[in-house]
Design a protein around this motif. Structure first.
Motif, PDB file in Angstrom:
ATOM      1  N   GLU A 104       1.712  -8.497   5.446  1.00  0.00           N
ATOM      2  CA  GLU A 104       1.907  -7.466   4.430  1.00  0.00           C
ATOM      3  C   GLU A 104       2.089  -6.115   5.108  1.00  0.00           C
ATOM      4  O   GLU A 104       1.321  -5.743   6.000  1.00  0.00           O
ATOM      5  CB  GLU A 104       0.696  -7.397   3.502  1.00  0.00           C
ATOM      6  CG  GLU A 104       0.814  -6.303   2.453  1.00  0.00           C
ATOM      7  CD  GLU A 104      -0.396  -6.165   1.565  1.00  0.00           C
ATOM      8  OE1 GLU A 104      -0.331  -5.369   0.614  1.00  0.00           O
ATOM      9  OE2 GLU A 104      -1.408  -6.859   1.819  1.00  0.00           O
ATOM     10  N   ILE A 106       1.397  -2.502   5.186  1.00  0.00           N
ATOM     11  CA  ILE A 106       0.349  -1.705   4.538  1.00  0.00           C
ATOM     12  C   ILE A 106       0.508  -0.200   4.759  1.00  0.00           C
ATOM     13  O   ILE A 106      -0.101   0.590   4.036  1.00  0.00           O
ATOM     14  CB  ILE A 106      -1.065  -2.176   4.954  1.00  0.00           C
ATOM     15  CG1 ILE A 106      -1.264  -2.089   6.470  1.00  0.00           C
ATOM     16  CG2 ILE A 106      -1.329  -3.586   4.437  1.00  0.00           C
ATOM     17  CD1 ILE A 106      -2.698  -2.379   6.925  1.00  0.00           C
ATOM     18  N   ARG A 123      -0.716  -6.105   7.939  1.00  0.00           N
ATOM     19  CA  ARG A 123      -1.916  -6.960   7.916  1.00  0.00           C
ATOM     20  C   ARG A 123      -1.441  -8.398   7.997  1.00  0.00           C
ATOM     21  O   ARG A 123      -0.679  -8.859   7.161  1.00  0.00           O
ATOM     22  CB  ARG A 123      -2.711  -6.747   6.641  1.00  0.00           C
ATOM     23  CG  ARG A 123      -3.946  -7.670   6.564  1.00  0.00           C
ATOM     24  CD  ARG A 123      -4.732  -7.497   5.262  1.00  0.00           C
ATOM     25  NE  ARG A 123      -5.251  -6.141   5.184  1.00  0.00           N
ATOM     26  CZ  ARG A 123      -4.862  -5.236   4.288  1.00  0.00           C
ATOM     27  NH1 ARG A 123      -3.951  -5.526   3.397  1.00  0.00           N
ATOM     28  NH2 ARG A 123      -5.385  -4.025   4.276  1.00  0.00           N
TER      29      ARG A 123
END
Length: 148
Positions: A104, A106, A123
């Protein structure tokens, strides 16, 4: 199609994988890179806290890297990484586990020192076939900026 810094958005999640971990590769990796008995010797591993042979965390990290490159970074204009934070192995990886990586985005920002570079934080979470998290890390990556 290669994606540049401008093409990526915070909140984007990419999934990569289905990598099955074998007993032989657990022992082979650990024999060379992390030769602790619970990674290399089934009998000794039975007497360990794990109760059975488990993969080295560094092996799990290497599998995550492979999944990240094949499933995400191959299609992104990366120029390297200055490092990572928050490395964890919450659940041991065992022979026969099938691993999947979720990445992801972030954070995202332009480099202050180099206008040709953007910086993202991602992440990474690796899950086994039972949806248990076996690895996570937060990585920082340099990306080329479009037209720079």
């Amino acid at each position: 199609t290669i994606q540049y810094f401008e093409d990526l958005s915070v909140g984007t999640v990419e999934t990569s994988g289905q990598y099955e971990v074998t007993k032989s590769e657990i022992v082979e990796f650990a024999s060379q890179w992390d030769p602790q008995p619970f990674h290399t010797d089934e009998t000794a591993a039975e007497e360990s806290l794990f109760g059975e042979l488990v993969a080295s965390g560094w092996h799990t990290a290497a599998i995550a890297m492979r999944l990240a490159v094949v499933g995400f970074f191959d299609d992104v204009a990366t120029t390297g990484s200055p490092g990572a934070d928050d490395l964890r192995w919450p659940t041991p990886v065992r022979p026969g586990d099938t691993l999947t990586l979720h990445i992801e985005i972030i954070e995202k920002r332009a480099s202050e020192s180099n206008p040709e570079v953007g910086i993202i934080k991602t992440r990474w979470q690796v899950f086994n076939q039972d949806d248990e998290e076996v690895f996570h890390i937060v990585g920082t990556t340099f990306l080329k900026r479009r037209g720079k």
